[in-house]
Design an enzyme around this catalytic site. Structure first.
Site, PDB file in Angstrom:
ATOM      1  N   GLY A  46      67.299  63.697  49.284  1.00 46.49           N
ATOM      2  CA  GLY A  46      66.928  64.286  50.572  1.00 46.49           C
ATOM      3  C   GLY A  46      66.302  63.341  51.584  1.00 46.49           C
ATOM      4  CG  ASP A 102      63.770  65.765  51.665  1.00 46.40           C
ATOM      5  OD1 ASP A 102      63.166  65.304  50.675  1.00 46.40           O
ATOM      6  OD2 ASP A 102      64.651  66.627  51.563  1.00 46.40           O
ATOM      7  CG  ASP A 105      59.338  73.968  48.535  1.00 44.12           C
ATOM      8  OD1 ASP A 105      58.546  74.908  48.495  1.00 44.12           O
ATOM      9  OD2 ASP A 105      60.523  74.101  48.859  1.00 44.12           O
ATOM     10  CG  ASP A 161      71.017  69.949  49.210  1.00 46.08           C
ATOM     11  OD1 ASP A 161      69.795  69.767  49.049  1.00 46.08           O
ATOM     12  OD2 ASP A 161      71.769  70.334  48.296  1.00 46.08           O
TER      13      ASP A 161
HETATM   14  C1  PRP Z   1      63.668  68.278  47.282  1.00 46.48           C
HETATM   15  C2  PRP Z   1      62.935  67.241  48.091  1.00 46.48           C
HETATM   16  C3  PRP Z   1      61.792  66.863  47.211  1.00 46.48           C
HETATM   17  C4  PRP Z   1      61.554  68.101  46.368  1.00 46.48           C
HETATM   18  C5  PRP Z   1      60.325  68.787  46.855  1.00 46.48           C
HETATM   19  O1  PRP Z   1      64.535  67.635  46.426  1.00 46.48           O
HETATM   20  O2  PRP Z   1      63.745  66.165  48.408  1.00 46.48           O
HETATM   21  O3  PRP Z   1      62.098  65.756  46.404  1.00 46.48           O
HETATM   22  O4  PRP Z   1      62.672  68.954  46.546  1.00 46.48           O
HETATM   23  O5  PRP Z   1      60.122  69.977  46.181  1.00 46.48           O
HETATM   24  P1  PRP Z   1      58.842  70.275  45.334  1.00 46.48           P
HETATM   25  O6  PRP Z   1      57.647  69.980  46.165  1.00 46.48           O
HETATM   26  O7  PRP Z   1      58.977  71.742  45.034  1.00 46.48           O
HETATM   27  O8  PRP Z   1      58.877  69.462  44.068  1.00 46.48           O
HETATM   28  P2  PRP Z   1      65.712  68.397  45.671  1.00 46.48           P
HETATM   29  O9  PRP Z   1      65.270  68.695  44.253  1.00 46.48           O
HETATM   30  O10 PRP Z   1      66.161  69.567  46.484  1.00 46.48           O
HETATM   31  O11 PRP Z   1      66.824  67.306  45.566  1.00 46.48           O
HETATM   32  P3  PRP Z   1      67.531  66.502  46.765  1.00 46.48           P
HETATM   33  O12 PRP Z   1      66.471  65.620  47.371  1.00 46.48           O
HETATM   34  O13 PRP Z   1      68.589  65.744  46.077  1.00 46.48           O
HETATM   35  O14 PRP Z   1      68.061  67.492  47.746  1.00 46.48           O
END
Ligand code: PRP
Length: 181
Positions: A46, A102, A105, A161
């Site tokens: 991301g 990015d 959460d 995404d």
């Molecule tokens: C997203 C983002 C962070 C993570 C944050 O990655 O890029 O790395 O989630 O979420 P959290 O605070 O709940 O741990 P994702 O797992 O969607 O993978 P991606 O970056 O490949 O889209």
């Protein structure tokens, strides 16, 4: 006629707002890491756009590396076990390191990264999150540089995404809510 999927999405941050905010973050980072040779770590997938735009605004010398995490859960909610799919290539012992996300959460990825990278004894470890979704936190984490705060919703665009799509959108959108799959 081609359908524009973003018509159904709620525009949260325009390209201009993102560019402006990244310039401001870069100024702060430049002040805080003045004279350093900073290792910027993009968290794949991301953060690839944020990392790319941020390093181009920094005047601080930077080296770029990437780490790729995977976590297990539902498509739109992952709070399971986190694994390193691809680790850093650069050694970071004694280095100044800025991890670039990015979105923060639940905070579980960031907490994991902190533990994972602190074992290598960097001189300094800081975190930048373009979007901070504080209300979703499952663990307390501190973010040194926050781009935008968002209360809720599933976001796409500018690296983020939905099932692999929409990472290339220049803006950040909120998807309409759906029943959890
Ligand atoms: C997203 C983002 C962070 C993570 C944050 O990655 O890029 O790395 O989630 O979420 P959290 O605070 O709940 O741990 P994702 O797992 O969607 O993978 P991606 O970056 O490949 O889209």
């Amino acid at each position: 006629m081609a359908v524009n999927p973003t018509e159904a999405f709620e525009l949260l941050f325009t390209r201009e707002q993102i560019v402006e905010r990244i310039k401001q973050i870069a100024e702060q980072v430049d002040q805080d890491f003045h004279g350093s040779r900073l290792v910027v770590v993009g968290v794949l997938k991301g953060a690839f756009l944020f990392a790319a735009d941020l390093i181009r605004e920094l005047t601080t010398e930077t080296e770029i590396d990437f780490i790729w995490l995977s976590s297990y859960g539902t498509e739109r909610f992952s709070a399971g076990e986190i694994r390193v799919q691809k680790d850093l290539e650069l050694p970071i012992r004694g280095r100044d390191v800025l991890v670039v996300e990015d979105i923060v959460d639940t905070g579980l990825s960031l907490k994991f990264l902190k533990q994972h990278l602190m074992l290598r004894e960097p001189a300094r470890l800081a975190f930048a999150g373009l979007v901070d979704k504080k209300a979703a936190r499952m663990t307390e984490v501190s973010i040194d540089y926050v781009g935008f705060e968002v209360a809720q919703g599933f976001l796409v665009g500018y690296g983020m995404d939905d099932a692999g799509l929409y990472r290339g959108l220049p803006e950040i959108y909120r998807l309409p809510p759906i029943a959890d799959k």
